[in-house]
Design a protein around this motif. Sequence first.
Motif, PDB file in Angstrom:
ATOM      1  N   LEU A 143      -5.120  13.954   0.760  1.00  0.00           N
ATOM      2  CA  LEU A 143      -6.037  13.131   1.562  1.00  0.00           C
ATOM      3  C   LEU A 143      -6.587  13.932   2.741  1.00  0.00           C
ATOM      4  O   LEU A 143      -5.858  14.713   3.357  1.00  0.00           O
ATOM      5  N   ALA A 144      -7.854  13.716   3.027  1.00  0.00           N
ATOM      6  CA  ALA A 144      -8.481  14.431   4.145  1.00  0.00           C
ATOM      7  C   ALA A 144      -8.137  13.736   5.459  1.00  0.00           C
ATOM      8  O   ALA A 144      -8.142  12.504   5.522  1.00  0.00           O
ATOM      9  N   GLY A 145      -7.859  14.514   6.479  1.00  0.00           N
ATOM     10  CA  GLY A 145      -7.514  13.958   7.785  1.00  0.00           C
ATOM     11  C   GLY A 145      -8.759  13.590   8.582  1.00  0.00           C
ATOM     12  O   GLY A 145      -9.861  14.023   8.245  1.00  0.00           O
ATOM     13  N   ALA A 170      -3.642   5.540   4.044  1.00  0.00           N
ATOM     14  CA  ALA A 170      -4.424   6.417   3.154  1.00  0.00           C
ATOM     15  C   ALA A 170      -5.615   7.019   3.886  1.00  0.00           C
ATOM     16  O   ALA A 170      -6.555   7.503   3.258  1.00  0.00           O
ATOM     17  N   CYS A 171      -5.570   6.976   5.228  1.00  0.00           N
ATOM     18  CA  CYS A 171      -6.626   7.567   6.061  1.00  0.00           C
ATOM     19  C   CYS A 171      -8.010   7.010   5.691  1.00  0.00           C
ATOM     20  O   CYS A 171      -8.953   7.767   5.516  1.00  0.00           O
ATOM     21  N   GLN A 172      -8.088   5.702   5.560  1.00  0.00           N
ATOM     22  CA  GLN A 172      -9.368   5.081   5.199  1.00  0.00           C
ATOM     23  C   GLN A 172     -10.021   4.477   6.437  1.00  0.00           C
ATOM     24  O   GLN A 172      -9.351   3.815   7.231  1.00  0.00           O
ATOM     25  N   ARG A 173     -11.335   4.684   6.582  1.00  0.00           N
ATOM     26  CA  ARG A 173     -12.073   3.947   7.605  1.00  0.00           C
ATOM     27  C   ARG A 173     -12.446   2.601   7.001  1.00  0.00           C
ATOM     28  O   ARG A 173     -12.186   2.361   5.807  1.00  0.00           O
ATOM     29  N   LEU A 174     -13.080   1.724   7.792  1.00  0.00           N
ATOM     30  CA  LEU A 174     -13.374   0.375   7.290  1.00  0.00           C
ATOM     31  C   LEU A 174     -14.249   0.425   6.037  1.00  0.00           C
ATOM     32  O   LEU A 174     -14.051  -0.340   5.092  1.00  0.00           O
ATOM     33  N   MET A 177       3.690   4.392   7.675  1.00  0.00           N
ATOM     34  CA  MET A 177       3.937   5.845   7.528  1.00  0.00           C
ATOM     35  C   MET A 177       2.741   6.506   6.838  1.00  0.00           C
ATOM     36  O   MET A 177       2.298   6.059   5.803  1.00  0.00           O
ATOM     37  N   LYS A 178       2.221   7.549   7.429  1.00  0.00           N
ATOM     38  CA  LYS A 178       1.040   8.217   6.882  1.00  0.00           C
ATOM     39  C   LYS A 178       1.439   9.193   5.766  1.00  0.00           C
ATOM     40  O   LYS A 178       2.364   9.971   5.910  1.00  0.00           O
ATOM     41  N   THR A 179       0.760   9.108   4.643  1.00  0.00           N
ATOM     42  CA  THR A 179       1.051  10.040   3.570  1.00  0.00           C
ATOM     43  C   THR A 179      -0.079  11.056   3.505  1.00  0.00           C
ATOM     44  O   THR A 179      -1.234  10.739   3.747  1.00  0.00           O
ATOM     45  N   ALA A 180       0.259  12.282   3.148  1.00  0.00           N
ATOM     46  CA  ALA A 180      -0.757  13.331   3.093  1.00  0.00           C
ATOM     47  C   ALA A 180      -1.437  13.367   1.739  1.00  0.00           C
ATOM     48  O   ALA A 180      -2.449  14.007   1.575  1.00  0.00           O
ATOM     49  N   ALA A 181      -0.851  12.718   0.769  1.00  0.00           N
ATOM     50  CA  ALA A 181      -1.426  12.789  -0.589  1.00  0.00           C
ATOM     51  C   ALA A 181      -1.453  11.413  -1.228  1.00  0.00           C
ATOM     52  O   ALA A 181      -0.610  10.570  -0.961  1.00  0.00           O
ATOM     53  N   LEU A 182      -2.460  11.245  -2.039  1.00  0.00           N
ATOM     54  CA  LEU A 182      -2.584  10.006  -2.800  1.00  0.00           C
ATOM     55  C   LEU A 182      -2.012  10.291  -4.186  1.00  0.00           C
ATOM     56  O   LEU A 182      -2.473  11.192  -4.877  1.00  0.00           O
ATOM     57  N   GLN A 183      -1.007   9.534  -4.569  1.00  0.00           N
ATOM     58  CA  GLN A 183      -0.393   9.766  -5.875  1.00  0.00           C
ATOM     59  C   GLN A 183      -0.795   8.660  -6.836  1.00  0.00           C
ATOM     60  O   GLN A 183      -0.709   7.482  -6.505  1.00  0.00           O
ATOM     61  N   ILE A 184      -1.235   9.067  -7.998  1.00  0.00           N
ATOM     62  CA  ILE A 184      -1.661   8.097  -9.003  1.00  0.00           C
ATOM     63  C   ILE A 184      -0.828   8.304 -10.258  1.00  0.00           C
ATOM     64  O   ILE A 184      -0.707   9.437 -10.746  1.00  0.00           O
ATOM     65  N   ARG A 185      -0.271   7.224 -10.737  1.00  0.00           N
ATOM     66  CA  ARG A 185       0.549   7.298 -11.947  1.00  0.00           C
ATOM     67  C   ARG A 185      -0.249   6.726 -13.109  1.00  0.00           C
ATOM     68  O   ARG A 185      -0.690   5.573 -13.059  1.00  0.00           O
ATOM     69  N   THR A 186      -0.447   7.509 -14.127  1.00  0.00           N
ATOM     70  CA  THR A 186      -1.231   7.040 -15.271  1.00  0.00           C
ATOM     71  C   THR A 186      -0.329   6.232 -16.209  1.00  0.00           C
ATOM     72  O   THR A 186       0.907   6.362 -16.147  1.00  0.00           O
ATOM     73  N   PRO A 187      -0.920   5.418 -17.087  1.00  0.00           N
ATOM     74  CA  PRO A 187      -0.084   4.668 -18.034  1.00  0.00           C
ATOM     75  C   PRO A 187       0.726   5.584 -18.945  1.00  0.00           C
ATOM     76  O   PRO A 187       1.703   5.165 -19.530  1.00  0.00           O
TER      77      PRO A 187
END
Lengths: 269, 348
Positions: free
Chosen positions: A20-22, A137-141, A1-11
Motif C-alpha cells: 500500500l502507498a503511504g 488500508a490508507c484510503q482517503r474518502l 493497526m496500519k498494515t503496509a500491504a493489502l493481502q488478497i486470498r483467492t478461492p
Amino acid sequence: MKTAALQIRTPEGIIFSQLLAGPVTRFLAWFIDILCIGALLSCLGKLLFFFQILNANLAAAFYTLAFFVISIGYGILLEWFWRGQTLGKKLFRLRVMDAEGMRLQFNQIVTRNLIRFVDSLPGLYLVGGVACLVHPACQRLGDIAANTVVVSNPRITEPDINQLLAGKYNSLRNYPHLAARLRQSISPIEAALTVQALLRREEFDPVARIELFAELAGHFRSRVEFPPEATDGITNEQYLRNLADILYRTRPEASTHKIAGAAVSDPSR
Amino acid sequence: MIIDLPRFLAAERPYWIALERALDKLEAEPNYRMGLEDLQRFHLLYERTAADLARMITFSSEPETRRYLEHLVARGYGEIHETRQNQRRFFPIQWFLQTLPQTFRRQIRAFWLSLAITLAGCAFGGFAIALDPASKSALMPFSHLLQDPARRVAQEEKATEDRLAGQKTSFSAFLMTHNIKVSIFTLALGMTWGIGTILMLFYNGIMLGAVAVDYILAGQTKFLLGWLLPHGVIEIPAILIAGQAGLMLALALIGRGKRIPLKARLREVSRDLVTLIFGVGALLVWAGFVEAFLSQYHEPIIPYAMKISFGLVELILLFLFLARSGAVSEPPGDRKGIASVASRSPRS
C-alpha cells in the motif's frame, strides 16, 4: 493497526499481497499532477491569448470550460486509460486498484475523483490526508466510496551478481544437496540483505566491513553446515559471495536468473 | 519442498507469458470477448500460474520471480473473479435516453428525500423573509437580489442596452461550470453521512424560498416566473438529482436495514452515482445556455408569457423524460439495482 500491504486470498487458496502507498508518496504524486495540470492550463492560456484578439468572449468561455474539464478530467481520463495511473503516480510507481483485487471499473475511477472535492477540504488535502493516516488500508474518502486502494509497485532490480562473482570457483557448489537446503531456508529479505552488503562493501569502514561480514557469515553458517573442506580457507566475504551465487544463480554459469529476469521485465503491470 | 528451479522456470515460463499476453489483450480491448475455447485456456493458464505461485512461495530465495507471479495472479484474479456488469462500449444516446432515467427511477426514494429537504429549506427561507424582511442580507448571497424587487424589475424593463453583450458565451460557460461544481460537491458531501448534502440542499432551498417570497410579496410574480422558469426548471431538478446521489451515498454508508458489508453497499450504488452525476452535468449545460441567452432578457425584449411557456414546456419534457424515458426497454431485474448484476456470469 496500519498494515503496509493489502493481502488478497483467492478461492484457489493463493495469497498475494500488494504494497500500500503511504500518504506522503501519494501527496508527492498529487503535487506532480497539480504541476502537470498547471502546465497544461498555462499552455492553453498562451494559445488562447492569440485567439482572444479575434474573439475575447469565445476565448474566455473556452478557457473556463477547459479549466473545468482539465482539472476534473485529468485524473479520471489518465487513470482510465493508464489503468489506475496518472503522471504523478507513474513517476512514483503508484497505481489505483480495486480494494478486492477485481478489475478497476470506470465508475470507481469517477467516484474517487469526484469525492476529491471533500478530500481536499479545507485545503492541501487535509481531510483526505487525515483519512489516509487513520485508515488501515490508507484510503482517503474517495477511495472508501469507490472501494479502491493505491498500491506501490517498487522497481524490481536484478542484482548484478556477475559483478560480485566474476566467474570464481564456488566451493559450496560441490555439495548440491546442501546448497538446495540453504536456498530453501533463507528468506528473500536475508538474500537481499546479503547482496546489498556485498554491493555496498566499498562504502563501509574497513573495521565495520570485517565485522559486518563476520556477523552475516556467522548467521548463515549456522543455517546449513557445509563440510570443513568447503568453507576452510575462505574469508567471510567470500563465503557470502558464494552464498549469493547459490541463491541467485541456481546453476553455475547458467542464465537461470535471466530466465526469471526476462519474465519479470515489467512486474508492475 | 525443494524445486529444481531452472527446470521449473523453463517449464512454466511459457504459460506465464501466455497468460500475460491474454491479460494484455483483455485490458487493452475492453470489448474483446473470448470464445469458449480461449476462455478455458485462459482459466487453465490462470490456475497453473496461481499453482506456480504457491510453489514459489515455498522457494524463498527467488523474490523477483515470486513478485512477478503475484502481479500476474493479481491481474488474472481481477479478470476471472469479476462478477460486475461488463463495461460495454459507451453509447451516449442510449445512455441518456435509457440508462439515466432508469437509474433516476430506481433510486427515486433518495430523490423524494432530496426534494423534501429542499422544500423544507424553501419554507424556512420564505417564512424568514415574510416575517423579517431585514434578514434578506443574511439569506441571499448575491448583491443583485438584495435590492427592492419592484425597483429591479423597473430597471430591467427599462434597460435599453444589452448588459451581457459580448459576454453571453463566457457567462454561460461560467454558469455551467459553477453549477456542476456545486452539484459534484453536493454529491461528495454524502461522505459526511449525508450531513453536508442535507445542509447544501437546505441552504439552496432557503435561497430559493427567500427570493420567491420576496418577489411575490412585492407583486412581481410574473417577472419571477419569467426570470426563473426557463433555466430553473432544469437547474433546480439537476441540483435535486445531485442531492439524490449524495443521499444515496450517505444511505450506503449508514446501511440502515441492510445486512451486507459497507464495501458491498458502496459497490451497489457506485455505478448509479456516476450515471446520475453525469446526467446532472448534461442538464446543467443546457440550463447554463438558457440562463445566459434567455433568462436574463425580459419584457419588452422577450414577452414574459413566452418565457413562462418555454419554461413550462421544458418542465413537462423533463418530467416525461425522467418518468417515462427508457421505461419500455427497462428489464424488470434492473429495478433491484446493481446487485442483480452480481449474479451474472463473468466475462465470456
